[in-house]
Design a protein around this motif. Structure first.
Motif, short mmCIF file in Angstrom:
data_model
loop_
_atom_site.label_atom_id
_atom_site.label_comp_id
_atom_site.label_asym_id
_atom_site.label_seq_id
_atom_site.Cartn_x
_atom_site.Cartn_y
_atom_site.Cartn_z
N PHE A 281 -36.82 -40.37 -0.36
CA PHE A 281 -36.98 -39.07 -1.01
C PHE A 281 -35.63 -38.51 -1.45
O PHE A 281 -35.53 -37.91 -2.53
N VAL A 282 -34.60 -38.72 -0.66
CA VAL A 282 -33.27 -38.24 -1.03
C VAL A 282 -32.78 -38.95 -2.29
O VAL A 282 -32.18 -38.33 -3.17
N ILE A 283 -33.07 -40.23 -2.42
CA ILE A 283 -32.67 -40.96 -3.62
C ILE A 283 -33.44 -40.46 -4.84
O ILE A 283 -32.88 -40.32 -5.92
N VAL A 284 -34.73 -40.14 -4.67
CA VAL A 284 -35.50 -39.57 -5.78
C VAL A 284 -34.91 -38.23 -6.20
O VAL A 284 -34.80 -37.93 -7.40
N VAL A 285 -34.51 -37.42 -5.23
CA VAL A 285 -33.89 -36.13 -5.55
C VAL A 285 -32.60 -36.33 -6.33
O VAL A 285 -32.36 -35.67 -7.34
N TYR A 286 -31.79 -37.27 -5.90
CA TYR A 286 -30.53 -37.50 -6.61
C TYR A 286 -30.73 -38.19 -7.96
O TYR A 286 -29.92 -38.02 -8.86
N PHE A 287 -31.81 -38.94 -8.13
CA PHE A 287 -32.16 -39.44 -9.45
C PHE A 287 -32.44 -38.27 -10.38
O PHE A 287 -31.98 -38.24 -11.52
N ALA A 288 -33.21 -37.30 -9.90
CA ALA A 288 -33.52 -36.13 -10.73
C ALA A 288 -32.26 -35.34 -11.06
O ALA A 288 -32.08 -34.90 -12.20
N ILE A 289 -31.37 -35.18 -10.08
CA ILE A 289 -30.14 -34.43 -10.31
C ILE A 289 -29.24 -35.14 -11.31
O ILE A 289 -28.73 -34.53 -12.26
N THR A 290 -29.05 -36.45 -11.14
CA THR A 290 -28.13 -37.17 -12.04
C THR A 290 -28.70 -37.33 -13.44
O THR A 290 -27.97 -37.22 -14.41
N ILE A 291 -29.99 -37.58 -13.55
CA ILE A 291 -30.58 -37.70 -14.89
C ILE A 291 -30.53 -36.35 -15.60
O ILE A 291 -30.22 -36.28 -16.79
N GLY A 292 -30.80 -35.28 -14.87
CA GLY A 292 -30.69 -33.95 -15.47
C GLY A 292 -29.27 -33.64 -15.91
O GLY A 292 -29.04 -33.11 -17.00
N GLY A 293 -28.30 -33.95 -15.07
CA GLY A 293 -26.91 -33.72 -15.43
C GLY A 293 -26.47 -34.56 -16.61
O GLY A 293 -25.74 -34.10 -17.48
N TYR A 294 -26.89 -35.82 -16.65
CA TYR A 294 -26.54 -36.70 -17.76
C TYR A 294 -27.11 -36.17 -19.07
O TYR A 294 -26.41 -36.16 -20.10
N LEU A 295 -28.36 -35.71 -19.03
CA LEU A 295 -28.96 -35.17 -20.25
C LEU A 295 -28.28 -33.87 -20.69
O LEU A 295 -28.11 -33.63 -21.88
N VAL A 296 -27.89 -33.04 -19.73
CA VAL A 296 -27.16 -31.82 -20.07
C VAL A 296 -25.82 -32.16 -20.71
O VAL A 296 -25.40 -31.52 -21.68
N GLY A 297 -25.15 -33.18 -20.22
CA GLY A 297 -23.90 -33.61 -20.82
C GLY A 297 -24.08 -34.13 -22.23
O GLY A 297 -23.27 -33.82 -23.12
N LEU A 298 -25.13 -34.91 -22.45
CA LEU A 298 -25.41 -35.40 -23.81
C LEU A 298 -25.73 -34.26 -24.76
O LEU A 298 -25.24 -34.23 -25.90
N LEU A 299 -26.54 -33.32 -24.31
CA LEU A 299 -26.87 -32.17 -25.14
C LEU A 299 -25.64 -31.30 -25.40
O LEU A 299 -25.48 -30.75 -26.49
N GLY A 300 -24.79 -31.16 -24.40
CA GLY A 300 -23.56 -30.40 -24.59
C GLY A 300 -22.64 -31.02 -25.61
O GLY A 300 -22.02 -30.34 -26.42
N ARG A 301 -22.56 -32.34 -25.59
CA ARG A 301 -21.73 -33.04 -26.57
C ARG A 301 -22.28 -32.86 -27.98
O ARG A 301 -21.53 -32.59 -28.91
N SER A 302 -23.59 -32.98 -28.14
CA SER A 302 -24.17 -32.81 -29.47
C SER A 302 -24.05 -31.36 -29.94
O SER A 302 -23.83 -31.10 -31.12
N PHE A 303 -24.15 -30.41 -29.02
CA PHE A 303 -23.98 -29.00 -29.39
C PHE A 303 -22.54 -28.72 -29.82
O PHE A 303 -22.30 -28.00 -30.78
N MET A 304 -21.58 -29.31 -29.13
CA MET A 304 -20.17 -29.12 -29.50
C MET A 304 -19.88 -29.72 -30.87
O MET A 304 -19.13 -29.15 -31.66
N ARG A 305 -20.48 -30.85 -31.17
CA ARG A 305 -20.28 -31.47 -32.49
C ARG A 305 -20.91 -30.63 -33.59
O ARG A 305 -20.36 -30.52 -34.68
N ARG A 306 -22.07 -30.06 -33.33
CA ARG A 306 -22.72 -29.21 -34.35
C ARG A 306 -21.93 -27.95 -34.62
O ARG A 306 -21.86 -27.50 -35.76
N THR A 307 -21.38 -27.35 -33.58
CA THR A 307 -20.64 -26.10 -33.79
C THR A 307 -19.30 -26.36 -34.47
O THR A 307 -18.78 -25.47 -35.14
N ARG A 308 -18.72 -27.53 -34.33
CA ARG A 308 -17.46 -27.85 -35.02
C ARG A 308 -17.69 -28.02 -36.51
O ARG A 308 -16.81 -27.74 -37.32
N ARG A 309 -18.84 -28.50 -36.91
CA ARG A 309 -19.15 -28.72 -38.33
C ARG A 309 -19.36 -27.41 -39.08
O ARG A 309 -19.16 -27.35 -40.27
N LEU A 310 -19.83 -26.39 -38.39
CA LEU A 310 -20.13 -25.13 -39.07
C LEU A 310 -18.92 -24.31 -39.35
O LEU A 310 -17.88 -24.31 -39.13
#
Length: 109
Positions: A80-109
């Motif tokens: 169960f602890v590994i499932v919890v950390y899978f959720a935490i790391t996948i969520g963090g990874y997706l937030v990082g990807l979205l943050g990178r794409s957001f930063m690229r979009r705001t630089r273009r404007l």
């Protein structure tokens, strides 16, 4: 269906408990950095398993057992602890990807 709703509730409480302990928040931020710098996808599950085993072996959550009794008893099981950390790391990874794409979009404007 009811089992799934209960499991999601238990998982969200466990994630909140790990964030209260600060180690879960650190893992989330590290996973966000991995996502922001576009680390390979296979690093995320390896990081989740390593941090889950570390948290299961070295982090004691007994001081929060009165508040989250069911989560604390579920967190005694390493799977169960590994499932919890899978959720935490996948969520963090997706937030990082979205943050990178957001930063690229705001630089273009």
């Amino acid at each position: 269906m009811l089992w799934l709703i209960r499991f999601i509730g238990l998982l969200s409480q466990a994630i909140f408990l790990e964030f209260l302990h600060i180690f879960g928040l650190i893992v989330f931020l590290l996973a966000a950095l991995l996502g922001y710098f576009r680390a390979p996808w296979w690093i995320v599950p390896a990081f989740a398993i390593a941090s889950g085993f570390f948290a299961n072996g070295f982090i004691d959550l007994t001081y929060l057992t009165e508040t989250f009794r069911r989560v604390a008893s579920a967190s005694d099981r390493w799977a169960f602890v590994i499932v919890v950390y899978f959720a935490i790391t996948i969520g963090g990874y997706l937030v990082g990807l979205l943050g990178r794409s957001f930063m690229r979009r705001t630089r273009r404007l």
